[in-house]
Design a protein around this motif. Structure first.
Motif, short mmCIF file in Angstrom:
data_model
loop_
_atom_site.label_atom_id
_atom_site.label_comp_id
_atom_site.label_asym_id
_atom_site.label_seq_id
_atom_site.Cartn_x
_atom_site.Cartn_y
_atom_site.Cartn_z
N PHE A 1 -7.30 -3.67 -2.29
CA PHE A 1 -7.74 -2.08 -3.14
C PHE A 1 -7.64 -1.84 -4.46
O PHE A 1 -6.67 -2.74 -5.13
N ALA B 1 1.02 -1.22 -0.03
CA ALA B 1 -0.18 -0.09 0.11
C ALA B 1 0.86 1.47 -0.91
O ALA B 1 0.53 1.87 -0.96
N LEU C 1 -4.67 3.08 3.20
CA LEU C 1 -4.69 2.78 1.53
C LEU C 1 -4.23 4.31 0.66
O LEU C 1 -4.75 5.61 0.97
N MET D 1 -11.48 0.93 -2.08
CA MET D 1 -10.96 -0.26 -1.03
C MET D 1 -11.97 -0.94 -2.29
O MET D 1 -13.07 -1.55 -2.78
N ALA E 1 -7.27 5.90 -4.34
CA ALA E 1 -7.34 3.51 -4.13
C ALA E 1 -9.18 3.79 -3.51
O ALA E 1 -9.34 4.46 -2.74
#
Length: 424
Positions: free
Chosen positions: A137, A78, A120, A126, A124
């Motif tokens: 994501f 991430a 995130l 989810m 992004a």
């Protein structure tokens, strides 16, 4: 649509674990008529992750990224994606609540580092993970959508089937122009199979592929384009005819799966008595849900005493012929079948090695029997130069094939190109 995969993790890159996720994903995509065009494996290093995200996003339309979404310091996917896009990580309040609720529901204290899984990249979207604490994501970078999934196989499979496949169908309006048929073979080498298929004239758009995973070799028949797909069934029939008795299943992962499906659907029952295979025949069937409907018992009668006391093998038969012999394995099969009145019984007795062989019965000698309500079929084979594991796995496959042929009312005993059979 150009589909690629990025697999992350030092343990995957270094070979400490086998990347079964990548194999499963590519195979599933092919079953849906989509080819993975490239796969890259990268370790848990921030700069390497950023570089590969940026570089592959210039070429692919969709990239499935697997791994690196956990709570520990080496889970960097991430953050690397956020840096690749030059944007901050932002806490996703929905997923934070999901994590908190999960720990409360399971009466477990939540470590603070689990909240990392709710961070995130700012842009992004989810992707829900219904079976784990790490959400996925997706995010757009350059020309590609990068779709991030956890490395835990169970979680990956849920997310790919429930969310990734619907996403790419909606996003790219995919119409499959690829189809594949898979033929499973045993007992013949790759070169032997290729020699049988070489004379075939294949239509444009149809190609053959070979995958060796002993004791099986899988023949894949690929059809690309509508015209080729229309001819796939006819070509598959030609290939099967050319290969003859080498083919033991269609569109199955293993011969054990083929036997499971046939017994499960037939209402017939099976008992198994194993010596050299040591439970391998039984365990491969037990791996499939529903096997209890037909599998009466699996007995590992390894010692001579157990063959006598459990299966009723006569001591005189053992004295006269030895444990690895046609008479003994036939008595094992009869005894196993009669214990619960099963429709069929399989039995094996052999010398898997690396020690224990003699001049008369070298390592790799295996006796196999199939007992039915009306007859007993048996053969003794020699698997010379094979490892202990391979002797066991090939012997299990030959036993399955004997039962499969009986279920189909075919000749139970056939010749294999690389398996020597002793005269009875």
């Amino acid at each position: 649509m150009k589909l690629e995969m990025i697999c992350t993790g030092e343990e995957v890159l270094s070979g400490q674990i086998v990347d079964t996720n990548a194999a499963w994903f590519a195979n599933l995509m092919m079953e849906h008529g989509i080819e993975v065009q490239r796969r890259v494996t990268v370790g848990d290093r921030m700069e390497d992750l950023i570089a590969v995200f940026r570089e592959r996003s210039m070429h692919a339309d969709v990239i499935l990224v697997n791994g690196g979404l956990g709570p520990t310091s080496d889970d960097l996917s991430a953050e690397a994606m956020a840096r690749a896009k030059e944007e901050p990580l932002v806490e996703n309040s929905i997923w934070r609540q999901r994590i908190t609720d999960w720990f409360a529901r399971n009466n477990r204290p939540m470590p603070a580092n689990n909240l990392k899984q709710a961070l995130l990249p700012a842009s992004a979207i989810m992707v829900d993970n219904p079976v784990g604490t790490a959400c996925g994501f997706r995010v757009k970078l350059n020309r590609a959508w990068l779709f991030f999934t956890p490395g835990v196989p169970f979680e990956l499979k849920h997310m790919v089937q429930e969310q990734f496949l619907p996403f790419i169908r909606d996003e790219f309006a995919i119409q499959s122009d690829i189809a594949v048929e898979k033929l499973l073979t045993i007992g013949h080498g790759e070169s032997s199979l290729a020699a049988k298929l070489e004379p075939l004239s294949l239509p444009d758009g149809i190609t053959l592929g070979y995958r060796s995973s002993m004791p099986h070799i899988e023949i894949k028949i690929f059809a690309r384009g509508a015209a080729a797909i229309a001819q796939l069934a006819a070509v598959t029939a030609e290939v099967k005819q050319a290969l003859g008795t080498a083919v033991v299943a269609e569109n199955r992962q293993s011969l054990a799966e083929e036997i499971h499906q046939r017994l499960y659907q037939s209402g017939l029952s099976l008992s198994v008595a194993e010596s050299c295979t040591g439970g391998m025949i039984t365990s491969q069937l037990v791996a499939f849900p529903g096997s209890s409907s037909y599998l009466h018992q699996g007995l590992v009668t390894y010692s001579n005493e157990s063959k006598v006391r459990v299966l009723g093998v006569k001591p005189q038969t053992l004295d006269d012929y030895g444990a690895v012999s046609i008479p003994v394995v036939e008595e094992m099969a009869r005894g196993a079948r009669e214990l619960l009145g099963s429709d069929f019984a399989l039995a094996t007795s052999g010398i898997a090695g690396p020690d224990g062989g003699t001049a008369e019965k070298p390592v790799g000698t295996v006796a196999i029997a199939l007992a039915t309500r009306n007859a007993v079929y048996s053969q003794m084979i020699l698997l010379a130069g094979r490892s202990r594991e391979l002797v066991r796995s090939i012997s299990s496959a030959v036993a399955y094939d004997m039962l499969r042929r009986e279920l189909l009312n075919e000749a139970v005993i056939v010749d294999y190109s690389f398996i020597q059979r002793y005269p009875k």
